[in-house]
Design an enzyme around this catalytic site. Structure first.
Site, PDB file in Angstrom:
ATOM      1  N   HIS A 132       0.812  -1.226  -0.063  1.00  0.00           N
ATOM      2  CA  HIS A 132       0.001  -0.048   0.077  1.00  0.00           C
ATOM      3  C   HIS A 132       0.850   1.166   0.006  1.00  0.00           C
ATOM      4  O   HIS A 132       0.506   2.332  -0.421  1.00  0.00           O
ATOM      5  CB  HIS A 132      -0.824  -0.058   1.332  1.00  0.00           C
ATOM      6  CG  HIS A 132      -1.799  -0.882   1.311  1.00  0.00           C
ATOM      7  ND1 HIS A 132      -2.917  -0.884   0.422  1.00  0.00           N
ATOM      8  CD2 HIS A 132      -1.883  -2.319   1.666  1.00  0.00           C
ATOM      9  CE1 HIS A 132      -3.852  -2.267   0.561  1.00  0.00           C
ATOM     10  NE2 HIS A 132      -3.012  -2.992   1.656  1.00  0.00           N
TER      11      HIS A 132
ATOM     12  N   GLU B 229      -7.557  -3.750  -3.597  1.00  0.00           N
ATOM     13  CA  GLU B 229      -7.981  -4.537  -2.381  1.00  0.00           C
ATOM     14  C   GLU B 229      -9.383  -3.939  -1.984  1.00  0.00           C
ATOM     15  O   GLU B 229      -9.407  -3.030  -0.753  1.00  0.00           O
ATOM     16  CB  GLU B 229      -6.743  -4.591  -1.333  1.00  0.00           C
ATOM     17  CG  GLU B 229      -7.166  -5.636  -0.261  1.00  0.00           C
ATOM     18  CD  GLU B 229      -6.024  -5.630   0.937  1.00  0.00           C
ATOM     19  OE1 GLU B 229      -6.304  -6.309   1.840  1.00  0.00           O
ATOM     20  OE2 GLU B 229      -5.437  -4.649   0.921  1.00  0.00           O
TER      21      GLU B 229
ATOM     22  N   HIS C  38     -10.517 -10.738   3.277  1.00  0.00           N
ATOM     23  CA  HIS C  38     -11.673  -9.953   4.157  1.00  0.00           C
ATOM     24  C   HIS C  38     -13.159 -10.620   3.933  1.00  0.00           C
ATOM     25  O   HIS C  38     -13.961  -9.942   3.445  1.00  0.00           O
ATOM     26  CB  HIS C  38     -11.854  -8.507   3.896  1.00  0.00           C
ATOM     27  CG  HIS C  38     -10.367  -7.879   4.268  1.00  0.00           C
ATOM     28  ND1 HIS C  38     -10.118  -7.537   5.573  1.00  0.00           N
ATOM     29  CD2 HIS C  38      -9.196  -7.673   3.382  1.00  0.00           C
ATOM     30  CE1 HIS C  38      -8.830  -7.033   5.412  1.00  0.00           C
ATOM     31  NE2 HIS C  38      -8.357  -7.039   4.270  1.00  0.00           N
TER      32      HIS C  38
ATOM     33  N   ARG D 159     -15.481 -28.734  11.423  1.00  0.00           N
ATOM     34  CA  ARG D 159     -16.731 -28.948  10.772  1.00  0.00           C
ATOM     35  C   ARG D 159     -17.078 -28.107   9.665  1.00  0.00           C
ATOM     36  O   ARG D 159     -17.985 -28.425   8.838  1.00  0.00           O
ATOM     37  CB  ARG D 159     -18.111 -29.131  11.825  1.00  0.00           C
ATOM     38  CG  ARG D 159     -18.127 -30.376  12.590  1.00  0.00           C
ATOM     39  CD  ARG D 159     -19.286 -30.377  13.502  1.00  0.00           C
ATOM     40  NE  ARG D 159     -19.379 -29.417  14.615  1.00  0.00           N
ATOM     41  CZ  ARG D 159     -18.828 -29.444  15.983  1.00  0.00           C
ATOM     42  NH1 ARG D 159     -18.415 -30.702  16.122  1.00  0.00           N
ATOM     43  NH2 ARG D 159     -18.778 -28.606  16.646  1.00  0.00           N
TER      44      ARG D 159
ATOM     45  N   GLY E  96       6.316 -11.972  11.413  1.00  0.00           N
ATOM     46  CA  GLY E  96       6.300 -12.719  12.645  1.00  0.00           C
ATOM     47  C   GLY E  96       5.107 -12.002  13.666  1.00  0.00           C
ATOM     48  O   GLY E  96       5.176 -12.515  14.684  1.00  0.00           O
TER      49      GLY E  96
ATOM     50  N   HIS F 119       1.814 -11.116  11.879  1.00  0.00           N
ATOM     51  CA  HIS F 119       0.690 -11.274  11.315  1.00  0.00           C
ATOM     52  C   HIS F 119       0.497 -12.874  11.404  1.00  0.00           C
ATOM     53  O   HIS F 119      -0.872 -13.418  11.521  1.00  0.00           O
ATOM     54  CB  HIS F 119       0.532 -11.082   9.885  1.00  0.00           C
ATOM     55  CG  HIS F 119       0.220  -9.645   9.964  1.00  0.00           C
ATOM     56  ND1 HIS F 119       1.070  -8.628  10.013  1.00  0.00           N
ATOM     57  CD2 HIS F 119      -0.828  -8.910   9.312  1.00  0.00           C
ATOM     58  CE1 HIS F 119       0.568  -7.317   9.645  1.00  0.00           C
ATOM     59  NE2 HIS F 119      -0.669  -7.494   9.309  1.00  0.00           N
TER      60      HIS F 119
ATOM     61  N   ASP G 152       2.035  -6.282   2.224  1.00  0.00           N
ATOM     62  CA  ASP G 152       1.234  -5.633   2.828  1.00  0.00           C
ATOM     63  C   ASP G 152       1.708  -4.221   3.525  1.00  0.00           C
ATOM     64  O   ASP G 152       0.816  -3.743   4.506  1.00  0.00           O
ATOM     65  CB  ASP G 152       0.058  -6.344   3.735  1.00  0.00           C
ATOM     66  CG  ASP G 152      -1.271  -5.817   4.148  1.00  0.00           C
ATOM     67  OD1 ASP G 152      -1.782  -4.810   3.037  1.00  0.00           O
ATOM     68  OD2 ASP G 152      -1.853  -6.234   4.963  1.00  0.00           O
TER      69      ASP G 152
ATOM     70  N   ALA H 279      -2.952  -3.109  11.098  1.00  0.00           N
ATOM     71  CA  ALA H 279      -3.264  -2.390  10.217  1.00  0.00           C
ATOM     72  C   ALA H 279      -2.095  -2.418   8.974  1.00  0.00           C
ATOM     73  O   ALA H 279      -1.093  -1.482   8.813  1.00  0.00           O
ATOM     74  CB  ALA H 279      -3.248  -0.749  10.447  1.00  0.00           C
ATOM     75  N   GLY H 280      -2.173  -3.648   8.298  1.00  0.00           N
ATOM     76  CA  GLY H 280      -1.116  -3.783   7.472  1.00  0.00           C
ATOM     77  C   GLY H 280       0.040  -3.988   8.130  1.00  0.00           C
ATOM     78  O   GLY H 280       0.245  -4.377   9.276  1.00  0.00           O
TER      79      GLY H 280
END
Length: 382
Positions: free
Chosen positions: A60, A127, A193, A225, A247, A249, A272, A307-308
């Site tokens: 971004h 995105e 998302h 399930r 490390g 996310h 990201d 946030a990214g």
């Protein structure tokens, strides 16, 4: 007289070639690799390795600039800065926003993309905005809606054909028809998302969707399930999986599960990265939201949600090797050729092969970046 790069090893698609010489032609493309010393100018990297320039298909912003600023000078700064991360090709990535702002951003990038210096713009990644509110993450839910083919066509027209990839939530009404329409326009469709079921993901991929965006983040998880989106990402063989390997996310073991289940030839490293990348700890913004960058993460001020990231792609490569979940060859391929393949740009980047643009990086034994070359010319040196 031809120029040759002399190095201890070269990371090709299927193997690592040992000490030799790689030709750089006068037109800025790769020539042949040889183990015999050729006649010509030799650039000596005999203590280093050569790999394809990295390809970030989900980013971004960087160095205080964001794609959604709709500022071409900011885009130029991003392109200029990314070679310091080993990136030579990328997809400027938008956020969920108003249709008008997205149209303006597409128009701005489309008008300038082909002649911006530095890392090469290879297309636009939209995105959003066709996501589900439950897994909104750092995206603004007030702009979310069911997918609209007419809007996509408008954005693509404004971008002069530069839209390469769009992410949607496949449970939204009309998604299958939208995916088929996008594919007919040579736009790759990703799933993100989303609170979709496994079956809804399967129907989407059968219609042509081929990427799961930042796996584990912003999606329905795996349940015994109901396999959900994560179950689909792990098992649908035709799709590609994005991973943010900072490390924070994704736990390294969870990243290994994706790589082991889905295959490292279908798993790609992305960043990201948002505007605060490269700036250290600071206060920043993502879209319309305030963000605090601290302890290696970027988080929304109001909720604490991620946030990214502020990840640099070469660091993601180093991380997966350091975690013991990928070899250097696998890691570099997951950050170059695999993302390029996911959006059909592997004919112009991601390889050291003869005839390709001579976009490459120079690495030491710890995979630390020493230099980045674009079209055969040094663009960044440490």
């Amino acid at each position: 007289m031809a120029t040759y790069i002399y190095a201890k090893q070269f990371f090709y698609e299927h193997d690592v070639k040992e000490k030799g010489y790689l030709e750089i032609r006068d037109n800025g493309t790769f020539g042949q690799y040889t183990t015999e010393k050729p006649n010509g100018t030799i650039i000596d990297y005999s203590n280093y390795s050569i790999a394809p320039g990295l390809v970030d298909t989900h980013i971004h912003g960087y160095l205080g600039h964001d794609v959604m600023d709709n500022d071409i000078e900011g885009i130029k700064m991003i392109s200029n800065g990314l070679p310091s991360c080993g990136v030579t090709s990328y997809l400027p990535t938008t956020l969920t926003a108003s249709a008008d702002l997205l149209n303006d951003v597409c128009q701005t990038i489309g008008q300038h993309a082909s002649h911006i210096k530095g890392a090469k713009i290879q297309g636009i990644f939209l995105e959003g905005p066709f996501f589900c509110e439950k897994y909104k993450g750092a995206q603004n839910p007030k702009y979310m809606s069911d997918p609209q083919k007419e809007l996509l066509d408008k954005w693509q027209d404004s971008a002069q054909g530069w839209v390469k990839k769009i992410a949607i939530a496949p449970e939204r009404e009309g998604s299958v028809d939208f995916i088929k329409h996008a594919k007919s326009k040579d736009i790759y469709v990703a799933l993100a998302h989303t609170d979709a079921t496994y079956q809804e993901c399967l129907e989407a991929t059968n219609a042509g969707a081929n990427i799961f965006v930042h796996v584990y983040n912003g999606m329905r998880g795996l349940h015994h399930r109901e396999p959900g989106v994560v179950g689909a990402a792990l098992t649908i063989p035709t799709a590609f999986d994005e991973l943010i390997c900072d490390g924070h996310h994704v736990n390294p073991i969870s990243a290994k599960i994706v790589m082991d289940c889905h295959g490292r030839d279908k798993t790609m490293l992305i960043t990201d990265c948002m505007r605060a990348g490269g700036l250290g700890e600071c206060q920043s913004t993502l879209g319309e939201f305030d963000v605090i960058v601290k302890d290696g993460t970027a988080r929304l001020v109001d909720s604490g949600s991620l946030a990214g990231s502020i990840l640099e792609l070469i660091t993601g490569v180093q991380n997966v090797v350091r975690w013991g979940i990928a070899t250097p060859h696998e890691a570099l391929k997951m950050a170059s050729l695999v993302p390029a393949q996911s959006v059909g740009i592997d004919n112009v980047c991601g390889r050291l092969d003869e005839g390709y643009p001579a976009d490459f990086i120079v690495l030491n034994d710890s995979l630390e970046l020493q230099a980045t070359y674009i079209d055969g010319k040094a663009y960044y040196t440490k």
